[in-house]
Scaffold this motif. Structure first.
Motif, mmCIF file in Angstrom:
data_model
loop_
_atom_site.group_PDB
_atom_site.id
_atom_site.type_symbol
_atom_site.label_atom_id
_atom_site.label_comp_id
_atom_site.label_asym_id
_atom_site.label_seq_id
_atom_site.Cartn_x
_atom_site.Cartn_y
_atom_site.Cartn_z
ATOM 1 N N ARG A 21 0.830 -1.207 0.000
ATOM 2 C CA ARG A 21 0.000 0.000 0.000
ATOM 3 C C ARG A 21 0.865 1.258 0.000
ATOM 4 N NH1 ARG A 21 -5.362 1.064 1.149
ATOM 5 N NH2 ARG A 21 -5.754 3.253 1.674
ATOM 6 N N GLY A 22 1.916 1.247 0.800
ATOM 7 C CA GLY A 22 2.803 2.395 0.851
ATOM 8 C C GLY A 22 3.447 2.690 -0.491
ATOM 9 N N CYS A 23 3.871 1.636 -1.206
ATOM 10 C CA CYS A 23 4.501 1.824 -2.517
ATOM 11 C C CYS A 23 3.506 2.409 -3.526
ATOM 12 C CB CYS A 23 5.049 0.499 -3.031
ATOM 13 S SG CYS A 23 6.459 -0.134 -2.093
ATOM 14 N N VAL A 24 2.273 1.895 -3.507
ATOM 15 C CA VAL A 24 1.254 2.392 -4.441
ATOM 16 C C VAL A 24 0.917 3.848 -4.128
ATOM 17 C CG1 VAL A 24 -1.126 2.101 -5.228
ATOM 18 C CG2 VAL A 24 0.312 0.094 -4.856
ATOM 19 N N TRP A 52 -4.785 8.801 -5.862
ATOM 20 C CA TRP A 52 -4.363 9.031 -4.470
ATOM 21 C C TRP A 52 -5.585 9.203 -3.571
ATOM 22 C CZ3 TRP A 52 -0.954 13.858 -2.879
ATOM 23 C CH2 TRP A 52 -0.536 13.707 -1.558
ATOM 24 N N MET A 53 -6.565 9.971 -4.016
ATOM 25 C CA MET A 53 -7.756 10.199 -3.200
ATOM 26 C C MET A 53 -8.584 8.927 -3.043
ATOM 27 S SD MET A 53 -8.776 13.987 -4.631
ATOM 28 C CE MET A 53 -10.205 14.156 -3.584
ATOM 29 N N MET A 54 -8.609 8.080 -4.081
ATOM 30 C CA MET A 54 -9.305 6.795 -3.960
ATOM 31 C C MET A 54 -8.660 5.925 -2.888
ATOM 32 S SD MET A 54 -10.163 5.660 -7.866
ATOM 33 C CE MET A 54 -11.546 6.356 -8.779
ATOM 34 N N LEU A 55 -7.353 5.942 -2.837
ATOM 35 C CA LEU A 55 -6.656 5.171 -1.806
ATOM 36 C C LEU A 55 -6.931 5.735 -0.416
ATOM 37 C CD1 LEU A 55 -3.288 4.712 -3.710
ATOM 38 C CD2 LEU A 55 -4.776 2.845 -2.951
ATOM 39 N N LEU A 56 -6.943 7.056 -0.297
ATOM 40 C CA LEU A 56 -7.168 7.680 0.998
ATOM 41 C C LEU A 56 -8.565 7.391 1.532
ATOM 42 C CD1 LEU A 56 -5.466 11.134 0.335
ATOM 43 C CD2 LEU A 56 -4.646 9.363 1.883
ATOM 44 N N ARG A 57 -9.564 7.408 0.662
ATOM 45 C CA ARG A 57 -10.934 7.187 1.145
ATOM 46 C C ARG A 57 -11.159 5.739 1.612
ATOM 47 N NH1 ARG A 57 -14.693 4.733 -2.255
ATOM 48 N NH2 ARG A 57 -16.379 5.733 -1.065
ATOM 49 N N THR A 58 -10.301 4.823 1.133
ATOM 50 C CA THR A 58 -10.433 3.416 1.529
ATOM 51 C C THR A 58 -9.456 3.022 2.629
ATOM 52 O OG1 THR A 58 -8.910 2.705 -0.222
ATOM 53 C CG2 THR A 58 -11.270 2.771 -0.754
ATOM 54 N N ALA A 59 -8.751 3.995 3.179
ATOM 55 C CA ALA A 59 -7.827 3.675 4.278
ATOM 56 C C ALA A 59 -8.597 3.033 5.421
ATOM 57 C CB ALA A 59 -7.129 4.941 4.753
ATOM 58 N N PRO A 60 -8.119 1.928 5.977
ATOM 59 C CA PRO A 60 -8.885 1.198 7.002
ATOM 60 C C PRO A 60 -9.091 1.980 8.291
ATOM 61 C CG PRO A 60 -6.678 0.282 6.755
ATOM 62 C CD PRO A 60 -6.860 1.245 5.637
ATOM 63 N N THR A 61 -8.161 2.880 8.607
ATOM 64 C CA THR A 61 -8.275 3.659 9.841
ATOM 65 C C THR A 61 -7.840 5.094 9.571
ATOM 66 O OG1 THR A 61 -6.006 3.190 10.557
ATOM 67 C CG2 THR A 61 -7.730 1.632 11.246
ATOM 68 N N LEU A 67 -0.939 8.338 7.491
ATOM 69 C CA LEU A 67 0.287 7.793 6.927
ATOM 70 C C LEU A 67 0.272 7.866 5.405
ATOM 71 C CD1 LEU A 67 2.993 6.361 7.368
ATOM 72 C CD2 LEU A 67 1.760 4.177 7.372
ATOM 73 N N ASP A 68 -0.878 7.532 4.789
ATOM 74 C CA ASP A 68 -0.981 7.584 3.327
ATOM 75 C C ASP A 68 -0.868 9.018 2.819
ATOM 76 O OD1 ASP A 68 -1.255 4.873 3.250
ATOM 77 O OD2 ASP A 68 -3.417 4.866 2.868
ATOM 78 N N GLY A 69 -1.381 9.974 3.590
ATOM 79 C CA GLY A 69 -1.208 11.374 3.202
ATOM 80 C C GLY A 69 0.254 11.766 3.232
ATOM 81 N N MET A 112 -12.134 11.244 6.034
ATOM 82 C CA MET A 112 -13.260 11.636 6.871
ATOM 83 C C MET A 112 -14.491 11.999 6.021
ATOM 84 S SD MET A 112 -13.666 14.880 9.485
ATOM 85 C CE MET A 112 -13.966 16.017 8.135
ATOM 86 N N LEU A 113 -14.258 12.675 4.880
ATOM 87 C CA LEU A 113 -15.373 13.165 4.080
ATOM 88 C C LEU A 113 -15.856 12.166 3.034
ATOM 89 C CD1 LEU A 113 -14.111 16.825 3.574
ATOM 90 C CD2 LEU A 113 -16.062 16.112 4.956
ATOM 91 N N LEU A 114 -14.994 11.251 2.586
ATOM 92 C CA LEU A 114 -15.364 10.383 1.466
ATOM 93 C C LEU A 114 -15.395 8.893 1.803
ATOM 94 C CD1 LEU A 114 -13.459 12.062 -1.519
ATOM 95 C CD2 LEU A 114 -15.860 12.314 -0.863
ATOM 96 N N ARG A 115 -15.082 8.504 3.019
ATOM 97 C CA ARG A 115 -15.039 7.070 3.315
ATOM 98 C C ARG A 115 -16.445 6.458 3.253
ATOM 99 N NH1 ARG A 115 -14.976 9.382 8.445
ATOM 100 N NH2 ARG A 115 -16.446 8.463 9.962
#
Length: 534
Positions: A21-24, A52-61, A67-69, A112-115
């Motif tokens: 996930r970090g590499c992507v 990038w935003m798609m990955l952020l909205r699916t972050a598990p926590t 961290l992804d940001g 917070m806004l898109l999950r």
């Protein structure tokens, strides 16, 4: 169909791995760099943030979103500053990691806004709040001590006429807001099925804003022309040889009815007040071409206040010698011209080409006044030196002080084979469009270019393979833009949006019922004679 589903499941499992996930995320954060010169896919900026935003909205926590940001911000910083690698080497990772931290809260904000399945109201808020968050990041990192405003997302639109018109209204900041808002609306449209209407509305709203700016924003009024010559000696070792080559190129400009000749940054390696022989040679050149020469000194000496040290100074030389007009560079390049906290970070000189000695800063901006032959008028120019052409507030202040022409002197000789020369020259287009004033970007080694009051190029650019001089008929303009009058109002608007969000979330938290452990209801003890204690 089964193969497609299998591949999707494989990717989902891989993204569950922190390393994968970090590499992507690192790669996704780097994507917007391709919207800038020299790749110059300006259109790509409007979709580059979506992965990038798609990955952020699916972050598990929320912690993973932070961290992804950060990791995505690191990727973005490394990509847009990759031309610094020869100078900073491994320190570029340290610098990128530090600045990348600015995107950690933005990652949390996106989640917070898109999950999950956000409501229409939350999706609508995202289209406004997420761009505001990004703009706050750009504001913070625009301080010269943190690297300055290089790689602002709006700067990727330097050759898009509607975006340049938008810049005249709210500067590069408003263009950044537009770009991030389009990315956010697309993310909503592609991933939030319950609020796709919001995504469409966001895209329509962005198009409407650009259309209004195109129709409403006033165009600069015509105020004649000035004939400006740019002298670009090319890559030449040795300050004396560079000076001689610049002299040769300037002599060829005689009889061209010039108003000004501009040399690049560090074109003179000695303090002219200490070397009257060099000042006399420049005065002779000025008489020969019939115009003053704006040179740039990079040498030990003293400024007009008597301070000693190494200054980078724009100096005007006329037919009678030094005119007394001088501007000392105020905003220095971190590590290139000084090392912040040298006692702690001085080791950077051992792993790269960081400054071995700190330059001194100038104290105020200067508008220089030139006579215009044959018109009896006086042309007012606002000098900027290298890095300073990236700062919208500096060019705005010069125009407010009366500058009719902005002149940026630069040198990117250390970075000739990178994207830096082209990216640096295109910043002049943004400064011209923002202020409604033509901008000359003159370099030692290319890319040199001139832009008119609307940000469109005037004449040919001089590439990094050229050792030559060129004359430009530069259109002058009257009137002011909304950006000059109002300043960086999009920054204050974004700050207000984020403040409103904080107030809303804080109020909602106070109204939310307590989640603490509930005590069991109390029971009244009934004591009987037969059963004591009951």
């Amino acid at each position: 169909m089964q193969v497609s589903v299998g591949r999707r499941e494989t990717w989902v499992r891989r993204l569950e791995s922190p390393v994968w996930r970090g590499c992507v995320v690192l790669v996704a954060g780097a994507l917007p760099a391709f919207a800038f010169p020299e790749a110059n896919f300006a259109w790509f900026a409007y979709i580059a943030l979506v992965p990038w935003m798609m990955l952020l909205r699916t972050a598990p926590t929320g912690r993973r979103a932070l961290l992804d940001g950060w990791i995505g911000g690191l990727g973005f910083m490394l990509a847009v500053h990759q031309w610094l690698i020869p100078s900073l080497h491994v320190f570029i990772v340290v610098l990128g990691g530090f600045l990348g931290l600015l995107w950690a809260p933005w990652g949390w904000l996106v989640r917070m806004l898109l999950r999950g399945r956000p409501s229409v109201r939350r999706a609508l808020a995202a289209v406004v709040v997420i761009p505001s968050g990004w703009l706050m990041i750009e504001t913070v990192r625009s301080f010269d001590g943190l690297g300055g405003p290089w790689g602002l997302l709006g700067a990727s639109q330097w050759d898009v006429p509607p975006a340049l018109r938008l810049a005249s209204v709210g500067g590069v900041w408003l263009v950044t807001l537009l770009v991030v808002a389009v990315n956010t609306a697309l993310t909503v449209l592609l991933t939030v099925t319950s609020a796709r209407a919001v995504g469409v509305a966001g895209l329509v709203g962005c198009a409407f804003a650009v259309s209004v700016a195109w129709v409403w924003a006033p165009l600069p009024g015509n105020a004649g022309h000035a004939r400006i010559a740019v002298v670009q000696p090319g890559v030449i070792d040795g300050v004396e040889r560079r000076f001689v080559r610049s002299e040769e190129l300037t002599r060829t400009l005689g009889g061209r009815s010039l108003d000004l000749v501009v040399w690049g940054e560090s074109s003179v390696g000695r303090d002219l007040t200490l070397r009257p022989d060099l000042a006399d040679r420049l005065a002779t050149l000025s008489r020969r071409v019939g115009a003053p020469i704006l040179v740039n000194m990079d040498a030990p000496g003293s400024d007009q206040a008597g301070r000693t040290g190494i200054f980078k100074s724009a100096v005007l030389v006329g037919p009678d010698g030094l005119t007394g007009d001088r501007y000392d560079k105020m905003r220095l390049v971190p590590f290139g011209e000084y090392i912040p906290m040298r006692d702690a970070l001085g080791w950077a000189t051992s792993v790269g080409k960081a400054a071995s000695q700190d330059r001194r800063r100038g104290e105020h901006q200067v508008v220089m006044v030139l006579p215009v032959p044959g018109q009896g008028e006086r042309l007012r120019i606002g000098p900027l030196i290298c890095f300073e052409s990236a700062f919208p507030d500096m060019s705005r202040q010069l125009v407010r002080d009366g500058a009719q022409l902005l002149v940026a002197q630069s040198s990117t000789s250390t970075f000739q084979q990178s994207w830096a020369p082209e990216q640096h020259s295109t910043l002049a287009a943004l400064r011209a469009a923002e202020t409604g004033r033509p901008t000359v970007h003159a370099t030692l080694t290319g890319v040199s270019a001139v832009y008119g009051p609307e940000g469109t190029r005037v004449g040919p650019e001089l590439g990094t393979d050229r050792s030559t001089s060129a004359v430009y008929d530069v259109p002058l303009a009257r009137g002011t833009t909304a950006f000059v009058d109002l300043g960086a109002w999009p920054l204050y608007g974004a700050l207000a949006v984020l403040a409103a969000l904080c107030a809303f979330e804080g109020t909602r938290a106070l109204r939310r019922p307590g989640r603490g452990r509930q005590e069991p209801p109390a029971h009244t003890a009934h004591v009987s004679k037969e059963r004591p204690g009951r």
